[in-house]
Design a protein around this motif. Structure first.
Motif, PDB file in Angstrom:
ATOM      1  N   ALA A 153     -15.207  -3.679  -4.439  1.00 50.29           N
ATOM      2  CA  ALA A 153     -14.617  -4.568  -3.483  1.00 50.29           C
ATOM      3  C   ALA A 153     -13.194  -4.940  -4.215  1.00 50.29           C
ATOM      4  O   ALA A 153     -12.238  -5.672  -3.643  1.00 50.29           O
ATOM      5  CB  ALA A 153     -15.625  -5.968  -3.724  1.00 50.29           C
ATOM      6  N   LYS A 154     -12.954  -4.222  -5.456  1.00 45.01           N
ATOM      7  CA  LYS A 154     -11.654  -4.272  -5.926  1.00 45.01           C
ATOM      8  C   LYS A 154     -10.987  -5.453  -5.885  1.00 45.01           C
ATOM      9  O   LYS A 154      -9.815  -5.738  -5.702  1.00 45.01           O
ATOM     10  CB  LYS A 154     -10.596  -3.205  -5.001  1.00 45.01           C
ATOM     11  N   ALA A 155     -11.770  -6.498  -6.610  1.00 48.31           N
ATOM     12  CA  ALA A 155     -11.166  -7.860  -6.811  1.00 48.31           C
ATOM     13  C   ALA A 155     -10.026  -7.933  -7.413  1.00 48.31           C
ATOM     14  O   ALA A 155      -9.025  -9.026  -6.972  1.00 48.31           O
ATOM     15  CB  ALA A 155     -12.317  -8.800  -7.371  1.00 48.31           C
ATOM     16  N   TRP A 156      -9.723  -7.220  -8.216  1.00 44.74           N
ATOM     17  CA  TRP A 156      -8.501  -7.525  -9.147  1.00 44.74           C
ATOM     18  C   TRP A 156      -7.299  -7.500  -8.428  1.00 44.74           C
ATOM     19  O   TRP A 156      -6.177  -7.962  -8.739  1.00 44.74           O
ATOM     20  CB  TRP A 156      -8.627  -6.243 -10.379  1.00 44.74           C
ATOM     21  N   ARG A 157      -7.279  -6.681  -7.378  1.00 47.87           N
ATOM     22  CA  ARG A 157      -6.011  -6.561  -6.232  1.00 47.87           C
ATOM     23  C   ARG A 157      -5.935  -7.792  -5.786  1.00 47.87           C
ATOM     24  O   ARG A 157      -4.800  -7.979  -5.176  1.00 47.87           O
ATOM     25  CB  ARG A 157      -6.169  -5.422  -5.416  1.00 47.87           C
ATOM     26  N   THR A 158      -6.714  -8.678  -5.882  1.00 49.14           N
ATOM     27  CA  THR A 158      -6.310 -10.104  -5.212  1.00 49.14           C
ATOM     28  C   THR A 158      -5.912 -11.320  -6.270  1.00 49.14           C
ATOM     29  O   THR A 158      -5.526 -12.289  -5.932  1.00 49.14           O
ATOM     30  CB  THR A 158      -7.547 -10.659  -4.401  1.00 49.14           C
ATOM     31  N   TRP A 159      -5.860 -10.546  -7.575  1.00 46.33           N
ATOM     32  CA  TRP A 159      -5.602 -11.595  -8.464  1.00 46.33           C
ATOM     33  C   TRP A 159      -4.113 -11.758  -8.971  1.00 46.33           C
ATOM     34  O   TRP A 159      -3.886 -13.061  -9.549  1.00 46.33           O
ATOM     35  CB  TRP A 159      -6.492 -11.235  -9.846  1.00 46.33           C
ATOM     36  N   THR A 160      -3.526 -10.915  -8.673  1.00 47.12           N
ATOM     37  CA  THR A 160      -2.150 -11.478  -9.029  1.00 47.12           C
ATOM     38  C   THR A 160      -1.518 -12.314  -7.857  1.00 47.12           C
ATOM     39  O   THR A 160      -1.422 -12.211  -6.836  1.00 47.12           O
ATOM     40  CB  THR A 160      -1.133  -9.870  -8.968  1.00 47.12           C
ATOM     41  N   GLY A 172      -2.488 -35.560 -17.456  1.00 46.76           N
ATOM     42  CA  GLY A 172      -1.792 -35.821 -16.529  1.00 46.76           C
ATOM     43  C   GLY A 172      -0.270 -35.435 -16.164  1.00 46.76           C
ATOM     44  O   GLY A 172       0.533 -35.890 -15.428  1.00 46.76           O
ATOM     45  N   GLU A 173      -0.104 -34.454 -16.919  1.00 50.02           N
ATOM     46  CA  GLU A 173       0.980 -33.535 -16.859  1.00 50.02           C
ATOM     47  C   GLU A 173       1.190 -32.297 -15.750  1.00 50.02           C
ATOM     48  O   GLU A 173       0.137 -31.772 -15.609  1.00 50.02           O
ATOM     49  CB  GLU A 173       1.521 -32.875 -18.212  1.00 50.02           C
ATOM     50  N   PRO A 174       2.108 -32.323 -14.918  1.00 47.77           N
ATOM     51  CA  PRO A 174       2.358 -31.236 -14.063  1.00 47.77           C
ATOM     52  C   PRO A 174       2.005 -29.824 -14.805  1.00 47.77           C
ATOM     53  O   PRO A 174       2.818 -29.796 -15.814  1.00 47.77           O
ATOM     54  CB  PRO A 174       3.617 -31.194 -13.384  1.00 47.77           C
ATOM     55  N   MET A 175       1.427 -29.070 -14.358  1.00 53.48           N
ATOM     56  CA  MET A 175       0.997 -27.540 -15.049  1.00 53.48           C
ATOM     57  C   MET A 175       0.996 -26.656 -13.781  1.00 53.48           C
ATOM     58  O   MET A 175       0.497 -27.090 -12.798  1.00 53.48           O
ATOM     59  CB  MET A 175      -0.131 -27.536 -15.881  1.00 53.48           C
ATOM     60  N   SER A 176       1.293 -25.385 -14.101  1.00 55.85           N
ATOM     61  CA  SER A 176       1.208 -24.211 -13.337  1.00 55.85           C
ATOM     62  C   SER A 176       0.865 -23.022 -14.063  1.00 55.85           C
ATOM     63  O   SER A 176       0.855 -22.919 -15.134  1.00 55.85           O
ATOM     64  CB  SER A 176       2.480 -23.923 -12.496  1.00 55.85           C
ATOM     65  N   VAL A 177       0.279 -22.188 -13.189  1.00 60.29           N
ATOM     66  CA  VAL A 177      -0.348 -20.806 -13.704  1.00 60.29           C
ATOM     67  C   VAL A 177      -0.018 -19.761 -12.766  1.00 60.29           C
ATOM     68  O   VAL A 177      -0.254 -19.779 -11.392  1.00 60.29           O
ATOM     69  CB  VAL A 177      -1.850 -20.952 -14.151  1.00 60.29           C
ATOM     70  N   VAL A 178       0.446 -18.639 -12.990  1.00 59.32           N
ATOM     71  CA  VAL A 178       0.377 -17.330 -12.465  1.00 59.32           C
ATOM     72  C   VAL A 178      -0.419 -16.221 -13.115  1.00 59.32           C
ATOM     73  O   VAL A 178      -0.602 -16.328 -14.398  1.00 59.32           O
ATOM     74  CB  VAL A 178       2.028 -16.786 -12.131  1.00 59.32           C
ATOM     75  N   GLN A 179      -0.835 -15.651 -12.366  1.00 58.70           N
ATOM     76  CA  GLN A 179      -1.803 -14.335 -12.915  1.00 58.70           C
ATOM     77  C   GLN A 179      -1.147 -13.152 -12.655  1.00 58.70           C
ATOM     78  O   GLN A 179      -0.676 -12.986 -11.591  1.00 58.70           O
ATOM     79  CB  GLN A 179      -3.288 -14.290 -12.421  1.00 58.70           C
ATOM     80  N   GLU A 180      -1.575 -12.134 -13.511  1.00 61.40           N
ATOM     81  CA  GLU A 180      -1.002 -10.682 -13.273  1.00 61.40           C
ATOM     82  C   GLU A 180      -2.222  -9.897 -13.731  1.00 61.40           C
ATOM     83  O   GLU A 180      -2.741  -9.905 -15.009  1.00 61.40           O
ATOM     84  CB  GLU A 180       0.242 -10.466 -13.988  1.00 61.40           C
ATOM     85  N   ALA A 181      -2.792  -9.032 -12.668  1.00 55.59           N
ATOM     86  CA  ALA A 181      -3.784  -8.493 -13.067  1.00 55.59           C
ATOM     87  C   ALA A 181      -3.384  -6.643 -12.800  1.00 55.59           C
ATOM     88  O   ALA A 181      -2.532  -6.416 -12.090  1.00 55.59           O
ATOM     89  CB  ALA A 181      -5.139  -8.517 -12.219  1.00 55.59           C
ATOM     90  N   GLY A 182      -3.903  -5.826 -13.813  1.00 55.51           N
ATOM     91  CA  GLY A 182      -3.585  -4.555 -13.838  1.00 55.51           C
ATOM     92  C   GLY A 182      -4.576  -3.725 -13.028  1.00 55.51           C
ATOM     93  O   GLY A 182      -5.408  -4.420 -12.182  1.00 55.51           O
ATOM     94  N   GLU A 183      -4.624  -2.675 -13.184  1.00 56.44           N
ATOM     95  CA  GLU A 183      -5.530  -1.696 -12.547  1.00 56.44           C
ATOM     96  C   GLU A 183      -6.661  -1.102 -13.660  1.00 56.44           C
ATOM     97  O   GLU A 183      -6.325  -1.331 -15.005  1.00 56.44           O
ATOM     98  CB  GLU A 183      -4.983  -0.339 -12.011  1.00 56.44           C
ATOM     99  N   PRO A 184      -7.897  -0.974 -13.359  1.00 58.23           N
ATOM    100  CA  PRO A 184      -8.964  -0.693 -14.178  1.00 58.23           C
ATOM    101  C   PRO A 184      -8.509   0.526 -15.112  1.00 58.23           C
ATOM    102  O   PRO A 184      -7.971   1.344 -14.444  1.00 58.23           O
ATOM    103  CB  PRO A 184     -10.097  -0.238 -13.459  1.00 58.23           C
ATOM    104  N   ASP A 185      -8.668   0.622 -16.388  1.00 55.88           N
ATOM    105  CA  ASP A 185      -8.481   1.817 -17.411  1.00 55.88           C
ATOM    106  C   ASP A 185      -9.562   2.812 -17.108  1.00 55.88           C
ATOM    107  O   ASP A 185     -10.699   2.566 -16.214  1.00 55.88           O
ATOM    108  CB  ASP A 185      -8.350   1.371 -18.783  1.00 55.88           C
TER     109      ASP A 185
END
Ligand SMILES: C[S@@+](CC[C@H](N)C(=O)[O-])C[C@H]1O[C@@H](n2cnc3c(N)ncnc32)[C@H](O)[C@@H]1O
Length: 287
Positions: A153-160, A172-185
Motif C-alpha cells: 500500500a506504500k503508506a510512506w508516500r502519503t507521509w511527507t 497552550g502554545e501554538p505548535m506545528s509539525v511537518v513530516q518528511e519520509a524517504g523510500e524504503p532501504d
C-alpha cells in the motif's frame, strides 16, 4: 523476567527536550483513541493474562483496567518517555525493555503489539528475537495479535507533509509539525523525520525514526523462525479479509506451533473476529 522499573517521569518542558522525547510526550496529545485501539481493547477484555508489547503510553491497558478487566496486565516498552507516561498509572505492571528482552515463560494468554509498534523492529535478527520472546511468554493456547503496515500500500508516500499540521501543545502554545519520509532501504526501513516548530525554538526540532515494512510472505517466515504460525489474518480492524495487493494493514493472529488453541473473540456484532483452533498450526506454505 526484566526488572520492573520505578516510574520515569519526564516533564513536558519543550526547550529542554530532544526531538524524539518531545515526540513521545506528544503521542497521546496527537493520537486519539481509534478503531484499532478498540479492536485490541476488546481482545484484552476477553483474555485473562495480557502482555502489551511496545505498550507505549499504556493507553490500552489503562482503558482495560478502567473497563473492569480483572486479570493480569503487563506492558513492556523500551522508550522511557513513552513508558514514563504509562507509569503514571498503576493499571498494569510496566517494564522498561525491548520486546527481545521479555523473559516471561508461559505466563500470558494474549500478547498484543498495537499501533504498528511491530514496525519498530528494524531487522530480521531483532524481529525473530522479539517474536521468540513473545512466543515463550505465551501459555498453551495463547495468541499473539499484532498489526504492521502492508508494504504493497506504500503508506510512506502519503507521509511527507504538503503543509504544516498546526495544533496547540499541552502548555497552550501554538505548535506545528511537518513530516518528511524517504523510500524504503534494502531492509524495507523508511526513515521518517518530523520537524516541530514553536516559539520555544529558533529552529525546528527534529524527531527521527525508522519504520520497517515487511511483506506478508517474509513476515510468515519470521514468525515461523520464532515458532509462531499464522492462525488468522485480516486487512482491517473490522475483520475484512487480508488482500496482499491492497490492504493497508496486515493484522495477524499467531499462535505457537502445535499448541492446542482456545477460543478468542473480539468485538461484537458484524465486526466480531473469531478464531478457533484445536490443531497444530504449523504452516505448510513456508520453507
Ligand atoms: C507507535 S508506538 C505504539 C504504542 C502503542 N502500542 C499504541 O498502540 O499506542 C510504537 C511503540 O513501540 C515501541 N518500541 C520501539 N522499539 C521496540 C522494541 N524493540 N520492542 C518493543 N517496543 C518497541 C516504542 O517505544 C513505541 O512506544
Amino acid at each position: 523476567m526484566p526488572e520492573q522499573t520505578g516510574p520515569v517521569t519526564i516533564a513536558y518542558d519543550p526547550p529542554a527536550l530532544d526531538g524524539e522525547t518531545l515526540d513521545a510526550l506528544l503521542y497521546d496529545h496527537l493520537n486519539e483513541w481509534g478503531q484499532s485501539d478498540q479492536f485490541y481493547l476488546d481482545l484484552v477484555m476477553a483474555a485473562e493474562r495480557v502482555l502489551d508489547v511496545g505498550c507505549g503510553t499504556g493507553t490500552i491497558l489503562r482503558r482495560a483496567r478502567a473497563g473492569g478487566h480483572a486479570g493480569r496486565r503487563v506492558g513492556i516498552d523500551p522508550d522511557p518517555a513513552m513508558l514514563g507516561q504509562a507509569q503514571e498509572s498503576d493499571a498494569a505492571e510496566w517494564v522498561l525493555a525491548p520486546a527481545s528482552a521479555a523473559a516471561w515463560d508461559a505466563e500470558f494468554d494474549l500478547a498484543i503489539m498495537s499501533g504498528n509498534a511491530f514496525q519498530c523492529l528494524l531487522d530480521d535478527a531483532d524481529t525473530v528475537a522479539s517474536l521468540t520472546a513473545v512466543r515463550r511468554a505465551l501459555t498453551d493456547g495463547g495468541r499473539f495479535v499484532f498489526d504492521t503496515r502492508n508494504p504493497a500500500a506504500k503508506a510512506w508516500r502519503t507521509w511527507t507533509s504538503a503543509e504544516p499540521y498546526r495544533f496547540t501543545d499541552p502548555l497552550g502554545e501554538p505548535m506545528s509539525v511537518v513530516q518528511e519520509a524517504g523510500e524504503p532501504d534494502g531492509e524495507g526501513v523508511v526513515r521518517l523525520d518530523a520537524y516541530f516548530s514553536a516559539s520555544y525554538w529558533d529552529e525546528p526540532l527534529r524527531a527521527s525514526c525508522g519504520l520497517r515494512f515487511t511483506a506478508p510472505d517474509h513476515l510468515d517466515r519470521l514468525l515461523e523462525a520464532a515458532g509462531l504460525a499464522v492462525e488468522a489474518r485480516f486487512g482491517t480492524f473490522t475483520g475484512a479479509a487480508f488482500d496482499p495487493d491492497s490492504s493497508g494493514s496486515i493484522i495477524t493472529v499467531a499462535t505457537p506451533f502445535g499448541r492446542k488453541g482456545l477460543r478468542l473473540r473480539a468485538g461484537a456484532g458484524d465486526g466480531a473476529l473469531e478464531v478457533r483452533s484445536s490443531r497444530s498450526n504449523r504452516p505448510t506454505d513456508t520453507p
